[in-house]
Design an enzyme around this catalytic site. Structure first.
Site, PDB file in Angstrom:
ATOM      1  N   ASN A   9       0.867  -1.175   0.000  1.00 45.76           N
ATOM      2  CA  ASN A   9       0.000   0.000   0.000  1.00 45.76           C
ATOM      3  C   ASN A   9       0.905   1.225   0.000  1.00 45.76           C
ATOM      4  O   ASN A   9       1.490   1.563   1.026  1.00 45.76           O
ATOM      5  CB  ASN A   9      -0.883  -0.050   1.254  1.00 45.76           C
ATOM      6  CG  ASN A   9      -1.708   1.205   1.438  1.00 45.76           C
ATOM      7  OD1 ASN A   9      -1.772   2.054   0.550  1.00 45.76           O
ATOM      8  ND2 ASN A   9      -2.349   1.320   2.587  1.00 45.76           N
ATOM      9  N   LYS A  11       0.153   4.246  -0.261  1.00 46.55           N
ATOM     10  CA  LYS A  11      -0.478   5.419   0.361  1.00 46.55           C
ATOM     11  C   LYS A  11      -0.236   6.669  -0.504  1.00 46.55           C
ATOM     12  O   LYS A  11      -0.134   6.556  -1.713  1.00 46.55           O
ATOM     13  CB  LYS A  11       0.007   5.600   1.810  1.00 46.55           C
ATOM     14  CG  LYS A  11      -0.170   4.307   2.613  1.00 46.55           C
ATOM     15  CD  LYS A  11       0.006   4.480   4.090  1.00 46.55           C
ATOM     16  CE  LYS A  11      -0.151   3.129   4.776  1.00 46.55           C
ATOM     17  NZ  LYS A  11      -0.140   3.221   6.228  1.00 46.55           N
ATOM     18  N   HIS A  98      -9.442   0.914   4.807  1.00 46.28           N
ATOM     19  CA  HIS A  98      -8.155   1.086   5.494  1.00 46.28           C
ATOM     20  C   HIS A  98      -8.341   2.004   6.709  1.00 46.28           C
ATOM     21  O   HIS A  98      -9.163   2.917   6.686  1.00 46.28           O
ATOM     22  CB  HIS A  98      -7.128   1.679   4.530  1.00 46.28           C
ATOM     23  CG  HIS A  98      -5.758   1.682   5.111  1.00 46.28           C
ATOM     24  ND1 HIS A  98      -5.315   2.694   5.941  1.00 46.28           N
ATOM     25  CD2 HIS A  98      -4.764   0.783   5.040  1.00 46.28           C
ATOM     26  CE1 HIS A  98      -4.094   2.411   6.335  1.00 46.28           C
ATOM     27  NE2 HIS A  98      -3.721   1.251   5.806  1.00 46.28           N
ATOM     28  N   GLU A 100      -6.784   4.451   7.779  1.00 45.17           N
ATOM     29  CA  GLU A 100      -6.669   5.896   7.527  1.00 45.17           C
ATOM     30  C   GLU A 100      -7.943   6.449   6.909  1.00 45.17           C
ATOM     31  O   GLU A 100      -8.301   7.601   7.118  1.00 45.17           O
ATOM     32  CB  GLU A 100      -5.432   6.161   6.656  1.00 45.17           C
ATOM     33  CG  GLU A 100      -4.162   5.990   7.491  1.00 45.17           C
ATOM     34  CD  GLU A 100      -3.015   5.308   6.786  1.00 45.17           C
ATOM     35  OE1 GLU A 100      -2.961   5.323   5.544  1.00 45.17           O
ATOM     36  OE2 GLU A 100      -2.158   4.730   7.498  1.00 45.17           O
ATOM     37  N   GLU A 170      -5.254  -5.109  10.591  1.00 43.70           N
ATOM     38  CA  GLU A 170      -4.222  -4.102  10.839  1.00 43.70           C
ATOM     39  C   GLU A 170      -4.543  -3.351  12.127  1.00 43.70           C
ATOM     40  O   GLU A 170      -5.355  -2.417  12.124  1.00 43.70           O
ATOM     41  CB  GLU A 170      -4.175  -3.098   9.682  1.00 43.70           C
ATOM     42  CG  GLU A 170      -3.888  -3.734   8.332  1.00 43.70           C
ATOM     43  CD  GLU A 170      -3.394  -2.701   7.334  1.00 43.70           C
ATOM     44  OE1 GLU A 170      -2.226  -2.810   6.929  1.00 43.70           O
ATOM     45  OE2 GLU A 170      -4.147  -1.783   6.989  1.00 43.70           O
ATOM     46  N   GLY A 176       2.479   2.221  10.776  1.00 44.11           N
ATOM     47  CA  GLY A 176       3.405   3.340  10.629  1.00 44.11           C
ATOM     48  C   GLY A 176       4.088   3.756  11.914  1.00 44.11           C
ATOM     49  O   GLY A 176       4.721   4.810  11.971  1.00 44.11           O
ATOM     50  N   SER A 216       3.511  -2.111  10.356  1.00 48.11           N
ATOM     51  CA  SER A 216       4.961  -2.138  10.546  1.00 48.11           C
ATOM     52  C   SER A 216       5.597  -3.486  10.200  1.00 48.11           C
ATOM     53  O   SER A 216       6.510  -3.945  10.897  1.00 48.11           O
ATOM     54  CB  SER A 216       5.321  -1.702  11.965  1.00 48.11           C
ATOM     55  OG  SER A 216       4.874  -0.381  12.204  1.00 48.11           O
ATOM     56  N   GLY A 237       2.873  -1.079   4.291  1.00 45.93           N
ATOM     57  CA  GLY A 237       2.903   0.340   3.965  1.00 45.93           C
ATOM     58  C   GLY A 237       4.322   0.815   3.702  1.00 45.93           C
ATOM     59  O   GLY A 237       4.856   0.646   2.610  1.00 45.93           O
ATOM     60  N   GLY A 238       4.948   1.380   4.722  1.00 44.26           N
ATOM     61  CA  GLY A 238       6.268   1.997   4.561  1.00 44.26           C
ATOM     62  C   GLY A 238       7.296   1.117   3.862  1.00 44.26           C
ATOM     63  O   GLY A 238       8.015   1.582   2.968  1.00 44.26           O
TER      64      GLY A 238
HETATM   65  P1  PGA Z   1       2.867   0.271   7.665  1.00 48.97           P
HETATM   66  O1  PGA Z   1       1.391   0.446   7.023  1.00 48.97           O
HETATM   67  O2  PGA Z   1       3.437  -1.009   7.068  1.00 48.97           O
HETATM   68  O3  PGA Z   1       3.619   1.489   7.216  1.00 48.97           O
HETATM   69  O4  PGA Z   1       2.690   0.179   9.124  1.00 48.97           O
HETATM   70  C1  PGA Z   1       0.553  -0.661   6.823  1.00 48.97           C
HETATM   71  C2  PGA Z   1      -0.749  -0.228   6.245  1.00 48.97           C
HETATM   72  O5  PGA Z   1      -1.253   0.839   6.629  1.00 48.97           O
HETATM   73  O6  PGA Z   1      -1.322  -0.919   5.387  1.00 48.97           O
END
Ligand code: PGA
Length: 264
Positions: A9, A11, A98, A100, A170, A176, A216, A237-238
């Site tokens: 993802n 983002k 998600h 967010e 999640e 994050g 993470s 994500g990251g």
């Molecule tokens: P993250 O994000 O790996 O940066 O924690 C995961 C996500 O929001 O799908």
């Protein structure tokens, strides 16, 4: 045996040149790995970069997903994107619900459910996200939150349609933040999630549905998480913004590790 599924993802990150370079880098590195067919892989760039990423990934087995979608087919919905538009640019997957979108953009379970229904009707595959906030985790409400999100988010979905759905667990406190759920915490939440799916759709659907862990995920923790019996992949994500890290996570998801001579 459920095949692992690792999705990136991206983002609201990247520019055009960066998105293209990342897609090409992933395609090239994954092509070196003989075990790549053991895991499903997808990337979910921002809407505006979907066409160029689709082009960059042509000829690979890396799937393309969007990070969101709207419920209606077309019309006066300024700023929104429909399922047909996503299909038109080569998407197979859509991330829905998600954290967010739930907590920053204020999406309700009802809206998320409508998005799931619209996505399935278009024959696209939802990556349906669920997860509890830190305060919900600390007050032992995780299971109640997950159950509510699953029951409301998957309302009116048929058992047959469940074959198209991936669930992503999640925990919001892990997204994050660098704090990952422990392997046991992830496994417990996945077992619980599967039990609700079983109650709603029966044994066969529950046994088949893939549940990704997200929050993470990094190359260093991927293997431990993926070896949990109910963890069927990752939503990343990251670490999905870096070729080496994302490939490392994909490798970590392959049982007994990667036996080939790729970079992993
Ligand atoms: P993250 O994000 O790996 O940066 O924690 C995961 C996500 O929001 O799908």
């Amino acid at each position: 045996m459920r095949k692992k599924f690792v999705a990136g993802n991206w983002k609201m990150n990247m520019d055009a040149a960066g998105a293209k370079a990342l897609a090409i880098g992933l395609k090239e590195e994954l092509a070196k790995c003989q075990d790549a067919a053991k895991v499903d892989v997808a990337v979910c760039p921002p809407f505006v970069y979907l066409p160029l990423v689709a082009e960059a990934l042509a000829g690979s087995n890396i799937g393309l997903g969007a990070q969101d979608v709207y419920t209606e087919a077309n019309g006066a919905f300024t700023g929104e994107i429909s399922v047909d538009m996503l299909k038109d640019v080569g998407c197979q997957f859509v991330i829905i619900g998600h954290s967010e979108r739930r907590h920053v953009l204020g999406e309700s379970n009802e809206l998320i459910n409508k998005k799931v229904i619209a996505t399935l009707a278009a024959d696209l595959e939802p990556i349906f996200c669920i997860g509890e906030l830190l305060e919900e985790s600390e007050s032992n409400k995780t299971e109640a939150v997950l159950e509510m999100q699953i029951r409301k988010g998957l309302e009116n979905v048929t058992a047959g349609q469940m074959a198209k759905i991936t669930i992503a667990y999640e925990p919001v406190w892990a997204i994050g933040t660098g704090k990952t759920a422990s392997e046991q915490q992830a496994q417990d939440a996945h077992v619980f999630t599967r039990s609700i799916v079983k109650d709603m759709f029966g044994d066969d659907v529950a046994a088949a549905v893939r549940i990704q862990y997200g929050g993470s995920v990094k190359p260093a923790n991927a293997k431990g998480l993926m070896t949990q019996s109910d963890v069927d992949g990752a939503l990343v994500g990251g670490a999905a913004l870096n070729v080496e890290d994302f490939i490392g996570i994909i490798q970590g998801s392959i049982s007994r590790g990667c036996g080939c001579n790729c970079k992993c």
